[in-house]
Design an enzyme around this catalytic site. Sequence first.
Site, PDB file in Angstrom:
ATOM      1  N   ASP A  93       0.842  -1.202   0.000  1.00 51.58           N
ATOM      2  CA  ASP A  93       0.000   0.000   0.000  1.00 51.58           C
ATOM      3  C   ASP A  93       0.879   1.255   0.000  1.00 51.58           C
ATOM      4  OD1 ASP A  93       0.899  -0.313   2.588  1.00 51.58           O
ATOM      5  OD2 ASP A  93      -1.025   0.122   3.549  1.00 51.58           O
ATOM      6  N   SER A  94       2.215   1.070   0.106  1.00 51.32           N
ATOM      7  CA  SER A  94       3.139   2.188  -0.138  1.00 51.32           C
ATOM      8  C   SER A  94       2.964   2.735  -1.550  1.00 51.32           C
ATOM      9  CB  SER A  94       4.585   1.737   0.084  1.00 51.32           C
ATOM     10  OG  SER A  94       4.859   0.548  -0.633  1.00 51.32           O
ATOM     11  N   ASP A 117      -0.859  -6.066  -0.146  1.00 50.51           N
ATOM     12  CA  ASP A 117      -1.333  -5.422   1.082  1.00 50.51           C
ATOM     13  C   ASP A 117      -2.830  -5.174   0.998  1.00 50.51           C
ATOM     14  OD1 ASP A 117       0.608  -4.887   3.028  1.00 50.51           O
ATOM     15  OD2 ASP A 117       1.265  -3.024   2.083  1.00 50.51           O
ATOM     16  N   LYS A 166      -1.355  -9.450   2.846  1.00 54.14           N
ATOM     17  CA  LYS A 166      -0.736  -8.945   4.081  1.00 54.14           C
ATOM     18  C   LYS A 166      -1.682  -7.958   4.759  1.00 54.14           C
ATOM     19  CE  LYS A 166       3.083  -6.154   4.091  1.00 54.14           C
ATOM     20  NZ  LYS A 166       2.589  -4.914   4.714  1.00 54.14           N
ATOM     21  N   GLU A 196      -1.899  -5.338   8.407  1.00 54.46           N
ATOM     22  CA  GLU A 196      -1.168  -4.730   9.518  1.00 54.46           C
ATOM     23  C   GLU A 196      -1.879  -5.017  10.832  1.00 54.46           C
ATOM     24  OE1 GLU A 196      -0.476  -0.542   8.868  1.00 54.46           O
ATOM     25  OE2 GLU A 196       0.552  -0.889   6.958  1.00 54.46           O
ATOM     26  N   GLU A 250       8.643  -3.943  11.102  1.00 58.31           N
ATOM     27  CA  GLU A 250       9.076  -2.667  10.526  1.00 58.31           C
ATOM     28  C   GLU A 250       9.519  -1.700  11.616  1.00 58.31           C
ATOM     29  OE1 GLU A 250       6.527  -1.006   7.529  1.00 58.31           O
ATOM     30  OE2 GLU A 250       7.464   0.970   7.642  1.00 58.31           O
TER      31      GLU A 250
HETATM   32  N1  LIG Z   1       8.958   5.071  -0.150  1.00 57.28           N
HETATM   33  C1  LIG Z   1       8.525   4.498   0.987  1.00 57.28           C
HETATM   34  N2  LIG Z   1       9.369   3.711   1.688  1.00 57.28           N
HETATM   35  C2  LIG Z   1       8.969   3.123   2.853  1.00 57.28           C
HETATM   36  O1  LIG Z   1       9.787   2.391   3.475  1.00 57.28           O
HETATM   37  C3  LIG Z   1       7.637   3.347   3.304  1.00 57.28           C
HETATM   38  C4  LIG Z   1       6.799   4.155   2.514  1.00 57.28           C
HETATM   39  N3  LIG Z   1       7.255   4.729   1.384  1.00 57.28           N
HETATM   40  N4  LIG Z   1       5.507   4.393   2.875  1.00 57.28           N
HETATM   41  C5  LIG Z   1       4.945   3.659   3.967  1.00 57.28           C
HETATM   42  C6  LIG Z   1       5.927   3.450   5.023  1.00 57.28           C
HETATM   43  C7  LIG Z   1       6.387   4.694   5.732  1.00 57.28           C
HETATM   44  N5  LIG Z   1       7.698   4.304   6.146  1.00 57.28           N
HETATM   45  C8  LIG Z   1       8.584   5.087   6.891  1.00 57.28           C
HETATM   46  C9  LIG Z   1       8.654   6.439   6.664  1.00 57.28           C
HETATM   47  C10 LIG Z   1       9.556   7.219   7.366  1.00 57.28           C
HETATM   48  C11 LIG Z   1      10.381   6.651   8.330  1.00 57.28           C
HETATM   49  C12 LIG Z   1      11.334   7.504   9.105  1.00 57.28           C
HETATM   50  O2  LIG Z   1      11.653   8.606   8.681  1.00 57.28           O
HETATM   51  N6  LIG Z   1      11.827   7.025  10.258  1.00 57.28           N
HETATM   52  C13 LIG Z   1      12.755   7.772  11.090  1.00 57.28           C
HETATM   53  C14 LIG Z   1      12.844   7.093  12.457  1.00 57.28           C
HETATM   54  C15 LIG Z   1      12.616   8.063  13.557  1.00 57.28           C
HETATM   55  C16 LIG Z   1      12.808   7.398  14.911  1.00 57.28           C
HETATM   56  O3  LIG Z   1      13.987   7.269  15.308  1.00 57.28           O
HETATM   57  O4  LIG Z   1      11.821   7.020  15.546  1.00 57.28           O
HETATM   58  C17 LIG Z   1      14.166   7.837  10.481  1.00 57.28           C
HETATM   59  O5  LIG Z   1      14.839   8.831  10.730  1.00 57.28           O
HETATM   60  O6  LIG Z   1      14.594   6.894   9.810  1.00 57.28           O
HETATM   61  C18 LIG Z   1      10.281   5.284   8.575  1.00 57.28           C
HETATM   62  C19 LIG Z   1       9.393   4.498   7.825  1.00 57.28           C
HETATM   63  C20 LIG Z   1       8.042   3.002   5.666  1.00 57.28           C
HETATM   64  N7  LIG Z   1       7.167   2.839   4.519  1.00 57.28           N
HETATM   65  C1  LIG Z   2       7.379  -1.758   3.212  1.00 57.54           C
HETATM   66  C2  LIG Z   2       6.387  -2.871   3.168  1.00 57.54           C
HETATM   67  C3  LIG Z   2       6.538  -3.815   4.299  1.00 57.54           C
HETATM   68  C4  LIG Z   2       4.961  -2.402   3.004  1.00 57.54           C
HETATM   69  O1  LIG Z   2       4.088  -2.719   3.761  1.00 57.54           O
HETATM   70  C5  LIG Z   2       4.625  -1.554   1.855  1.00 57.54           C
HETATM   71  O2  LIG Z   2       5.486  -1.325   0.965  1.00 57.54           O
HETATM   72  O3  LIG Z   2       3.468  -1.113   1.788  1.00 57.54           O
HETATM   73 MG   LIG Z   3       2.285  -1.676   3.428  1.00 60.61          MG
END
Ligand SMILES: Nc1nc(=O)c2c([nH]1)NC[C@@H]1CN(c3ccc(C(=O)N[C@@H](CCC(=O)O)C(=O)O)cc3)CN21
Ligand SMILES: CC(C)C(=O)C(=O)O
Ligand SMILES: [Mg+2]
Length: 290
Positions: free
Chosen positions: A71-72, A110, A140, A142, A208
Site C-alpha cells: 500500500d506504499s 497489502d 498482508k 497490519e 518494521e
Molecule cells: N517510499 C517508501 N518507503 C517506505 O519504506 C515506506 C513508505 N514509502 N511508505 C509507507 C511506510 C512509511 N515508512 C517510513 C517512513 C519514514 C520513516 C522515518 O523517517 N523514520 C525515522 C525514524 C525516527 C525514529 O527514530 O523514531 C528515520 O529517521 O529513519 C520510517 C518508515 C516506511 N514505509
Molecule cells: C514496506 C512494506 C513492508 C509495506 O508494507 C509496503 O510497501 O506497503
Molecule cells: Mg504496506
Amino acid sequence: MSASTPTSPARPQGAAQPTALYGGQGTRRVTVRDIAAAKARHEKWPMLTAYDALSARVFDEAGIPVLLVGDSAAMVVYGYDSTIPVTVDDLVPLAAAVVRGAKRALVVADLPFGSYQSGVAEALASAARFMKEANVQAIKVEGGRRVLPQVEAMVAAGIPVMGHLGLTPQSVNAFGGYRVQGRGEDGEQLMADAKALEAAGAFSVVLECVPDELARRVTAALSIPTIGIGAGEGTDAQVLVWQDMAGLTPHTAKFVKKYADLYSVLGDAAREYAEEVVAGAFPTAEYSYK
Ligand SMILES: Nc1nc(=O)c2c([nH]1)NC[C@@H]1CN(c3ccc(C(=O)N[C@@H](CCC(=O)O)C(=O)O)cc3)CN21
Ligand SMILES: CC(C)C(=O)C(=O)O
Ligand SMILES: [Mg+2]
C-alpha cells in the site's frame, strides 16, 4: 557460492543468479511452503515491492523470490503523503500487473486501510478481490491481536496471510509520525502479537522499524519467517520499497540503503532527450522510417 548446495541444479548461461529459495525449483512459482522450508534451512531471502509489470519482471529475473504489492503505492505511485487514502480499487490493477510480469516470484498484496479492520466479512471480501481479480498468492494485513479474527478467517478460507508489526504505517496518525516501535515494554506486546499471528496461521510476519535486538528475539521465538525493514540483520528476510533501494525516492528513512542512483540516471536521460529535441538532434535518420 551455491556450488555446494545439493538442491541447486545447473542453470542456463546468462540466467539470473537464483537466491537459495529458487534452488531446485525450475521455473515454477515460489510457494508459501518454499518460504517455510527456507526458515528450516536458515536461509535469508530478499523481498521487494513492485507495482507494475516491467519492474516485477526485472526483479523476478534478478532472483527476488517474493514481491509485495505494498500500500506504499499510495505514496510512490499515487503521490499521497501517507498510505491511508489508497483503496482496493487502486491496488488490484497494480497487483494484476505484477502477477503478469513476474513468472516465478510469490506475489503478496497489502490490504489497504479501511478494507479489513471492520471485521471478518470485510477482510474476506477484500482478500477475495485480490485473489480473484489479480491472482495474487498471499495477502498482508497490519496489526497483531486486534486483527486476529480476520487472519484466522482468511487462513481458514485458504488464503496465505503475511502479518505486519512494529511501525504499521496505516496507524501513522495514532503513532504521531513514522517512529521506531517496540522499545522497552512495548517490545513484549509486539512479541505477544507475533506469537498470536503465528498461532493464527500466518505464514510470515513483517517487522518494521523495531530495535534489532527485539527483531532477533522475535525471529528466534517464531517458527515462521520474519521479514525485516529497519529491523536489523537478525530477521530471516529483508524487504525494501524498490524506489528507495534504487535511489529514485529523494528522501528516505535511515534503514534504506541505495543500491543505485535512479533519480540522477532518469533525470539525466530526460534532460539529454529534452536538449536533443530542442536542438533538432533527435530524431536522426537512424530513428526514422523511409
Ligand atoms: N517510499 C517508501 N518507503 C517506505 O519504506 C515506506 C513508505 N514509502 N511508505 C509507507 C511506510 C512509511 N515508512 C517510513 C517512513 C519514514 C520513516 C522515518 O523517517 N523514520 C525515522 C525514524 C525516527 C525514529 O527514530 O523514531 C528515520 O529517521 O529513519 C520510517 C518508515 C516506511 N514505509
Ligand atoms: C514496506 C512494506 C513492508 C509495506 O508494507 C509496503 O510497501 O506497503
Ligand atoms: Mg504496506
